[in-house]
Design a protein around this motif. Structure first.
Motif, mmCIF file in Angstrom:
data_model
loop_
_atom_site.group_PDB
_atom_site.id
_atom_site.type_symbol
_atom_site.label_atom_id
_atom_site.label_comp_id
_atom_site.label_asym_id
_atom_site.label_seq_id
_atom_site.Cartn_x
_atom_site.Cartn_y
_atom_site.Cartn_z
ATOM 1 N N GLU A 4 0.825 -1.206 0.000
ATOM 2 C CA GLU A 4 0.000 0.000 0.000
ATOM 3 C C GLU A 4 0.863 1.261 0.000
ATOM 4 N N GLN A 7 2.569 1.678 -3.365
ATOM 5 C CA GLN A 7 1.633 2.156 -4.375
ATOM 6 C C GLN A 7 1.361 3.639 -4.213
ATOM 7 N N ALA A 41 -3.311 0.709 -9.135
ATOM 8 C CA ALA A 41 -4.388 1.692 -9.007
ATOM 9 C C ALA A 41 -4.078 2.868 -9.932
ATOM 10 N N SER A 43 -6.812 5.460 -10.824
ATOM 11 C CA SER A 43 -7.851 6.492 -10.872
ATOM 12 C C SER A 43 -7.287 7.879 -10.601
ATOM 13 N N ALA A 67 -7.792 0.877 -15.048
ATOM 14 C CA ALA A 67 -8.442 1.206 -13.781
ATOM 15 C C ALA A 67 -9.620 0.275 -13.499
ATOM 16 N N HIS A 68 -10.404 -0.074 -14.536
ATOM 17 C CA HIS A 68 -11.651 -0.801 -14.300
ATOM 18 C C HIS A 68 -11.827 -2.051 -15.164
ATOM 19 N N ARG A 157 -9.452 -3.018 -6.428
ATOM 20 C CA ARG A 157 -9.177 -2.218 -7.621
ATOM 21 C C ARG A 157 -9.804 -0.839 -7.473
ATOM 22 N N ASP A 158 -9.540 0.026 -8.463
ATOM 23 C CA ASP A 158 -10.175 1.341 -8.475
ATOM 24 C C ASP A 158 -11.694 1.181 -8.565
#
Length: 256
Positions: A4, A7, A41, A43, A67-68, A157-158
Motif C-alpha cells: 500500500e 503504491q 491503481a 484512478s 483502472a476498471h 481495484r479502483d
C-alpha cells in the motif's frame, strides 16, 4: 515497505509527472505507469487535469481499461486501442484476476483459463503463484482436485463509476442487518437471564421443599421414638422379669 505504501508513492510520482508533461509526452508515461510491476491503481492518474482533453481521449481509454477493465475488455476493443506491450498484458491479466476475485471467492480453473487466455492448468497455476500470490495481490489455495482457486484475500481495484453508491448501499444494508442482529442477541441474552433466574428460583423452591420434608421426617421419627419410650415405661405395660421371678408359683392339685 508494504504494498500500500509503495503504491501510494508510485501514484504520487506518476500524478506529478503527468501534471507537468505536455500531451505529446503523456503516452510513454502511461505505458510506464501501466507496466509498473508494483502499481495496481490508476484512478488518481486518470483524474489529472492535463489528461482531460479530447486530444487525450485515447490515453484516457487506456487508463480506464487499467483502472476498471479486464483482459477480455481489451480483446473486445483491441481495434480502437493501442497495442499493449508484454508488461501491460501481464498487468491487465493480474487485474483481471482481482476483478474475478471481487465477484467470487472460488474461481474455477476453466473460467480463469478462458479469461486469461491460458491453455493448460500448469500454465495457469504458475501464473497464479508467480505473478499474483508472490506479488502479494492475492492469497489463496490451489485445489487441483476440484480444479479451482480458493481466494482468501484479494487487493481492491479502483472504484468503477457508480460503484461507490452501490458500496454505500451495501454497507447501509449490512449496518441495518447488524443492528437487527444486535437486537436479536440482546433479546436472547435477556431471555437467557430470565430463564437463569427462573431456574435459580425453581432450584431454591426444590431445596426448600427438601428441607421441609427432612424436617417433617425428623419430627415424625422423634415422635415415634418418644411413643415407644412411654409404652415401655408405663406400669403394667411390660412385666419386669425380676418381679415375675419373685412371685410364688401356684401348686397344681391332682384331680380326684
Amino acid at each position: 515497505m508494504d504494498i500500500e505504501q509503495k503504491q501510494a508513492e508510485l501514484i504520487d510520482h506518476f500524478v506529478n509527472q503527468a501534471s507537468t508533461l505536455k500531451a505529446s509526452a503523456l503516452w510513454p508515461l502511461i505505458i510506464e505507469a501501466t507496466s509498473h510491476p508494483s502499481l495496481f491503481a490508476f484512478s488518481e492518474i486518470l483524474s489529472v487535469p492535463t489528461l482531460q482533453g479530447t486530444e487525450n481521449s485515447l490515453y484516457l481509454d487506456v487508463l480506464r481499461l487499467f483502472a476498471h477493465g479486464t483482459w477480455t475488455d481489451y480483446k473486445n476493443n483491441a481495434g480502437r486501442l493501442p497495442q499493449l506491450v508484454p508488461d501491460q498484458v501481464l498487468k491487465l491479466k493480474q487485474l483481471t484476476v482481482l476483478t474475478l476475485a471481487e465477484m467470487n471467492k472460488v474461481l474455477p480453473y476453466d473460467q480463469l483459463m478462458q479469461e486469461l487466455d491460458v491453455t493448460n492448468v500448469r500454465e495457469l497455476e504458475d501464473f497464479l503463484i508467480n505473478e499474483c500470490m508472490y506479488v502479494g495481490i492475492v492469497r489463496g489455495k490451489l485445489d487441483q482436485l476440484r480444479r479451482c482457486f480458493e481466494v482468501q484475500f484479494a487487493a481492491g481495484r479502483d472504484l468503477r463509476p457508480g460503484q461507490l453508491g452501490n458500496m454505500l448501499q451495501t454497507l447501509s444494508n449490512w449496518l441495518a442487518t447488524s443492528d437487527n442482529l444486535l437486537v436479536s442477541i440482546q433479546e436472547k441474552i435477556k431471555w437467557a437471564d430470565s430463564m437463569s433466574e427462573l431456574d435459580k428460583k425453581h432450584r431454591k423452591d426444590v431445596e426448600d421443599r427438601v428441607e421441609e420434608v427432612k424436617k417433617s421426617l425428623s419430627l415424625k421419627a422423634d415422635i415415634d421414638f418418644r411413643g415407644h419410650e412411654e409404652i415401655y415405661s408405663e406400669p403394667g405395660g411390660v412385666m419386669d422379669y425380676e418381679e415375675d421371678r419373685s412371685r410364688p408359683k401356684r401348686r397344681r392339685h391332682p384331680m380326684s
